[in-house]
Design a protein around this motif. Structure first.
Motif, short mmCIF file in Angstrom:
data_model
loop_
_atom_site.label_atom_id
_atom_site.label_comp_id
_atom_site.label_asym_id
_atom_site.label_seq_id
_atom_site.Cartn_x
_atom_site.Cartn_y
_atom_site.Cartn_z
N ALA A 183 0.81 -1.22 0.00
CA ALA A 183 0.00 0.00 0.00
C ALA A 183 0.84 1.26 0.00
N VAL A 184 2.09 1.17 0.42
CA VAL A 184 2.91 2.38 0.57
C VAL A 184 4.24 2.28 -0.16
N THR A 185 4.57 1.14 -0.74
CA THR A 185 5.87 0.94 -1.37
C THR A 185 5.68 0.63 -2.85
N ASP A 186 6.28 1.40 -3.69
CA ASP A 186 6.26 1.15 -5.13
C ASP A 186 7.52 0.37 -5.51
N PRO A 187 7.40 -0.56 -6.46
CA PRO A 187 6.21 -0.95 -7.23
C PRO A 187 5.45 -2.12 -6.63
N ALA A 188 5.65 -2.42 -5.36
CA ALA A 188 4.97 -3.55 -4.74
C ALA A 188 3.46 -3.34 -4.78
N PRO A 189 2.69 -4.32 -5.27
CA PRO A 189 1.23 -4.16 -5.36
C PRO A 189 0.54 -4.45 -4.04
N PHE A 190 -0.61 -3.83 -3.84
CA PHE A 190 -1.41 -4.07 -2.64
C PHE A 190 -2.49 -5.12 -2.89
N LEU A 191 -3.17 -5.02 -4.03
CA LEU A 191 -4.37 -5.83 -4.23
C LEU A 191 -4.11 -7.34 -4.30
N PRO A 192 -3.12 -7.83 -5.07
CA PRO A 192 -2.94 -9.29 -5.14
C PRO A 192 -2.71 -9.96 -3.79
N PRO A 193 -1.75 -9.50 -2.96
CA PRO A 193 -1.60 -10.17 -1.65
C PRO A 193 -2.82 -9.98 -0.74
N PHE A 194 -3.51 -8.85 -0.89
CA PHE A 194 -4.71 -8.63 -0.07
C PHE A 194 -5.81 -9.61 -0.46
N LEU A 195 -5.97 -9.85 -1.75
CA LEU A 195 -6.98 -10.82 -2.20
C LEU A 195 -6.62 -12.24 -1.76
N ILE A 196 -5.33 -12.58 -1.80
CA ILE A 196 -4.91 -13.89 -1.32
C ILE A 196 -5.17 -14.01 0.17
N LEU A 197 -4.90 -12.94 0.91
CA LEU A 197 -5.19 -12.93 2.35
C LEU A 197 -6.67 -13.15 2.61
N THR A 198 -7.52 -12.49 1.83
CA THR A 198 -8.97 -12.67 1.96
C THR A 198 -9.37 -14.11 1.65
N ALA A 199 -8.75 -14.68 0.59
CA ALA A 199 -9.05 -16.06 0.23
C ALA A 199 -8.62 -17.03 1.33
N LEU A 200 -7.48 -16.77 1.97
CA LEU A 200 -7.04 -17.61 3.07
C LEU A 200 -8.04 -17.58 4.23
N THR A 201 -8.55 -16.39 4.53
CA THR A 201 -9.54 -16.28 5.61
C THR A 201 -10.80 -17.06 5.27
N LEU A 202 -11.28 -16.93 4.03
CA LEU A 202 -12.48 -17.67 3.63
C LEU A 202 -12.23 -19.18 3.65
N PHE A 203 -11.03 -19.59 3.22
CA PHE A 203 -10.69 -21.01 3.22
C PHE A 203 -10.66 -21.57 4.63
N PHE A 204 -9.98 -20.88 5.53
CA PHE A 204 -9.89 -21.38 6.90
C PHE A 204 -11.22 -21.22 7.65
N ALA A 205 -12.08 -20.32 7.20
CA ALA A 205 -13.41 -20.20 7.82
C ALA A 205 -14.23 -21.47 7.60
N VAL A 206 -13.91 -22.21 6.53
CA VAL A 206 -14.60 -23.49 6.27
C VAL A 206 -13.84 -24.65 6.89
N ILE A 207 -12.53 -24.70 6.65
CA ILE A 207 -11.72 -25.85 7.08
C ILE A 207 -11.54 -25.87 8.60
N GLY A 208 -11.31 -24.69 9.19
CA GLY A 208 -11.04 -24.64 10.62
C GLY A 208 -12.16 -25.20 11.48
N PRO A 209 -13.40 -24.69 11.34
CA PRO A 209 -14.50 -25.25 12.16
C PRO A 209 -14.77 -26.73 11.89
N LEU A 210 -14.65 -27.16 10.63
CA LEU A 210 -14.85 -28.59 10.35
C LEU A 210 -13.79 -29.44 11.04
N GLY A 211 -12.52 -29.00 10.94
CA GLY A 211 -11.45 -29.73 11.61
C GLY A 211 -11.62 -29.73 13.12
N ALA A 212 -12.05 -28.59 13.67
CA ALA A 212 -12.27 -28.51 15.11
C ALA A 212 -13.41 -29.42 15.54
#
Length: 221
Positions: A183-212
């Motif tokens: 978000a503050v360093t060029d040319p490092a992008p913000f959106l791709p890692p942020f979307l992957i972070l969001t995908a990880l949260t959604l993934f673990f929101a399903v896998i985590g409770p099932l595993g627990a």
């Protein structure tokens, strides 16, 4: 489910000062960094997002053992598990994770702007760090649910939770810090890692409770 959520939020706030302990630990980790790296304000601003993420990760790990322990001790955990099938148990654990995040982790996100100023971070960097923590810390909680479920029936199992959860939380840490820097360093992008972070949260929101749910079922059999 709403009643369960409200109940767990109230218990999380009242029992043992979980939220306060997490904030104090978060503050303590961030506060000692300037003493370790020296008074270089530019260096503090540069490493600020990483320090905030590491401090938040450690603070979340600190309170994961309380996710099921109180319910295990008073017997309500067994009642929740036998109230429905495996999918219903996973939904129950999902709600408990949301309540735990609200009571113990959300205050850390709220405190992030103040600690970002302490680290001499720019407003854009503070906003990016707070946003990534808001999106990424639920993933750590969902991962922690599985670890807490494995350790809840073990003697002194709370010490085992961090060992089980930390390796799985490393990808969340990597993409959270990458998005904060992007978000503050060029040319490092913000959106791709942020979307992957969001995908990880959604993934673990399903896998985590099932595993627990599976871990708790095996632990009670």
């Amino acid at each position: 489910m709403l009643a369960l959520y409200l109940r767990d939020v109230k218990l999380g706030i009242r029992a043992g000062g979980g939220a306060l302990v997490g904030i104090i630990f978060f503050l303590a980790v961030v506060a000692v960094v300037p003493f370790g790296v020296g008074p270089d304000l530019n260096l503090l601003a540069r490493i600020g997002p990483a320090i905030l993420w590491i401090a938040a990760l450690l603070s979340v790990l600190l309170g994961l053992d309380r996710l099921f322990q109180a319910d295990r001790e008073d017997g309500s955990l067994d009642l929740l598990l036998i109230a429905g099938d495996r999918h219903m148990s996973a939904l129950t654990i999902f709600v408990k994770c949301l309540a735990h995040w609200t009571a113990s982790v959300a205050p850390l996100v709220i405190a992030t702007p103040l600690l970002g100023l302490f680290m001499n971070m720019e407003p854009d960097a503070i906003g990016a760090a707070a946003l990534t923590l808001l999106v990424g810390t639920p993933a750590i909680t969902f991962i922690g649910a599985a670890g807490a479920a494995v350790a809840v029936a073990l003697p002194r199992g709370g010490q085992l939770v961090s060992v089980l959860v930390l390796p799985l939380a490393i990808p969340v840490l990597i993409f959270g810090v990458s998005a904060s820097y992007g978000a503050v360093t060029d040319p490092a992008p913000f959106l791709p890692p942020f979307l992957i972070l969001t995908a990880l949260t959604l993934f673990f929101a399903v896998i985590g409770p099932l595993g627990a749910a599976l871990a708790l079922k095996w632990g009670t059999d």
